[in-house]
Scaffold this motif. Structure first.
Motif, PDB file in Angstrom:
ATOM      1  N   LYS A 194       3.619  -0.075  -8.550  1.00  0.00           N
ATOM      2  CA  LYS A 194       4.313   1.134  -8.331  1.00  0.00           C
ATOM      3  C   LYS A 194       5.816   0.704  -7.639  1.00  0.00           C
ATOM      4  O   LYS A 194       6.877   0.751  -7.967  1.00  0.00           O
ATOM      5  CB  LYS A 194       3.720   2.400  -8.434  1.00  0.00           C
ATOM      6  CG  LYS A 194       3.086   2.793  -9.343  1.00  0.00           C
ATOM      7  CD  LYS A 194       2.396   4.264  -9.151  1.00  0.00           C
ATOM      8  CE  LYS A 194       1.530   4.606 -10.123  1.00  0.00           C
ATOM      9  NZ  LYS A 194       0.980   5.861  -9.781  1.00  0.00           N
ATOM     10  N   ALA A 252       1.853  -6.413 -12.353  1.00  0.00           N
ATOM     11  CA  ALA A 252       3.061  -6.101 -12.057  1.00  0.00           C
ATOM     12  C   ALA A 252       4.101  -7.004 -12.529  1.00  0.00           C
ATOM     13  O   ALA A 252       3.861  -8.266 -12.568  1.00  0.00           O
ATOM     14  CB  ALA A 252       3.322  -5.218 -10.687  1.00  0.00           C
ATOM     15  N   LYS A 253       4.948  -6.502 -13.045  1.00  0.00           N
ATOM     16  CA  LYS A 253       6.241  -7.408 -13.580  1.00  0.00           C
ATOM     17  C   LYS A 253       7.472  -6.835 -12.898  1.00  0.00           C
ATOM     18  O   LYS A 253       7.796  -5.657 -12.579  1.00  0.00           O
ATOM     19  CB  LYS A 253       6.737  -6.911 -14.943  1.00  0.00           C
ATOM     20  CG  LYS A 253       5.505  -7.614 -15.839  1.00  0.00           C
ATOM     21  CD  LYS A 253       5.959  -7.553 -17.229  1.00  0.00           C
ATOM     22  CE  LYS A 253       4.605  -7.920 -18.045  1.00  0.00           C
ATOM     23  NZ  LYS A 253       4.902  -8.878 -19.111  1.00  0.00           N
ATOM     24  N   ILE A 254       8.184  -7.911 -12.007  1.00  0.00           N
ATOM     25  CA  ILE A 254       9.458  -7.848 -11.200  1.00  0.00           C
ATOM     26  C   ILE A 254      10.465  -8.667 -11.924  1.00  0.00           C
ATOM     27  O   ILE A 254      10.294  -9.796 -12.548  1.00  0.00           O
ATOM     28  CB  ILE A 254       9.147  -8.120  -9.928  1.00  0.00           C
ATOM     29  CG1 ILE A 254       8.862  -9.728  -9.729  1.00  0.00           C
ATOM     30  CG2 ILE A 254       8.310  -7.334  -9.140  1.00  0.00           C
ATOM     31  CD1 ILE A 254       9.047 -10.168  -8.469  1.00  0.00           C
ATOM     32  N   GLY A 313       7.491  -2.738  -8.669  1.00  0.00           N
ATOM     33  CA  GLY A 313       8.188  -2.549 -10.056  1.00  0.00           C
ATOM     34  C   GLY A 313       9.640  -2.247 -10.026  1.00  0.00           C
ATOM     35  O   GLY A 313      10.467  -2.440 -10.808  1.00  0.00           O
TER      36      GLY A 313
END
Length: 148
Positions: free
Chosen positions: A70, A138-140, A73
């Motif tokens: 979270k 997670a995607k950044i 992100g």
């Protein structure tokens, strides 16, 4: 050779599993690194007892990974590099560069958790996966920009 894994091993199994491996792999790699123990009767009985402990530990690690996902992100990493013709980079942007960019923003991430199928070789915006846990991804956003 039958061994009980004490931690997750890629392409072999998860912690707490009873697996059969070749003698050399178990003796020279898994046992010295304390990644596994021999599957004796006593260790198998102890494994049954520790399954609840292992599941609790995995739940705690997964919760921590979700919380970190979270936080990460919302972060956008900006990496500046020298560029040549047609916005091609001199060199490339690797997982190590992304980890350093995140560290400069206060998010420490191990570079081995960053899944980059191939190094980035052009400017632009990219979406990169971070595999924080086997169930948490997670995607950044990573922006590669030209150096002024």
């Amino acid at each position: 050779m039958k061994v009980i894994l004490r931690e997750d091993v890629a392409n072999l199994g998860k912690s707490g599993e009873l697996v059969t491996v070749k003698d050399g792999f178990g003796r020279n790699y898994l046992l010295p690194r304390k990644m596994a123990v021999l599957a004796t009767e006593q260790n198998v009985r102890q494994l049954e007892h520790e399954r609840s402990v292992i599941s609790a530990r995995n739940a705690k690690l997964k919760g921590a990974a979700e919380e970190q996902a979270k936080k990460i992100g919302a972060v956008k990493a900006v990496i500046r590099r020298k560029v040549g013709e047609q916005d091609k980079l001199y060199g490339s942007v690797t997982a190590l560069d992304i980890a350093e960019a995140l560290a400069s923003q206060g998010q420490t991430v191990d570079r081995r958790l960053i899944h980059l199928p191939e190094p980035i070789k052009a400017t632009g915006q990219y979406e990169v996966e971070l595999r924080l846990h086997r169930d948490v991804v997670a995607k950044i956003k990573v922006e590669v920009a030209a150096e002024a």
